[in-house]
Design a protein around this motif. Sequence first.
Motif: not given
Length: 291
Positions: A7-10, A14-16, A18, A65, A71-72, A87
């Motif tokens: 899973t990527l966030d910002h 990539y905004e999101h 999965s 972001a 960023a995750r 994570e």
Amino acid sequence: MYLRELTLDHFRSYEHLSLVLEPGLTLVVGDNGAGKSNLLEAIYALATTRSMRASSEGEVIAWDAPMPPIARVAGTAQRLDGPVSVELAIVARTTPDGSVVPAKSGAPLTSKRLRANGIPRRASEVIGLIGAVLFTTLDIEIISGSPRGRRRYLDMMIAQSDREYARTFSRYDKGLTQRNALLKRIGEGQATASELVQWDDVVVEGGAMIIAARSAAVRELASAAATHHRHVAASDPAHVDGLELRYLPALGESGLPDDASREAVAEGMRAAFAVLRGREIAAGTTLAGPH
């Protein structure tokens, strides 16, 4: 072991994202600029806790972001001993009024937060929980680039298979910083050489372990490399046995002892420190060791 979920966030472009992945080979196909390299970068960051491309960690945070910029990257790998989740969050630092604090590069200054199976952990405790081997066109720099790149390659490879290595390297790096600061103070007449004893002990203990581990790793790589080289060069008998890999750490004139055990290396480092003491004080830096 294989990566089961990602899973990527910002993160970068990539905004999101999965993904649920299956065992076996996975091919990632896309146009130039579609984010393929960003995806590989995120997976490598899960394995090593750091980007292999960014000069500062703030670069991985997507430019759009939301505030505060974070960023995750999160992933779950299936290991022989069960699943493990990691994570990584890269958090931009902000001022009291909410403005992002920039680094010299212009990217945000950041702090890093790590969790393993939901529990906050240090980087040395996370490296290697998810294993990854990365090969890109830039890896030619391992051969043509500076020794620092080769040392970094070895360190990341060893740390993923030896959990103690990362912790030892962290202790060594901190001890080396303190020893170098003391050497400068001695050179300026603000301290005496006798004060080096405790930092000699710290640097020797960690440095000996690092050098011994690197030496063992290079011996294994040398054996594998020679085997593959003989296969590739089979058509040219003159060069079939022409590939040799050796580890040559900075240990003064004596070099790496034939018995590259931790004890023998520690003895070599102490001997090098004794010989180089005057030069180290004049230079204000440690001249022997794995750094």
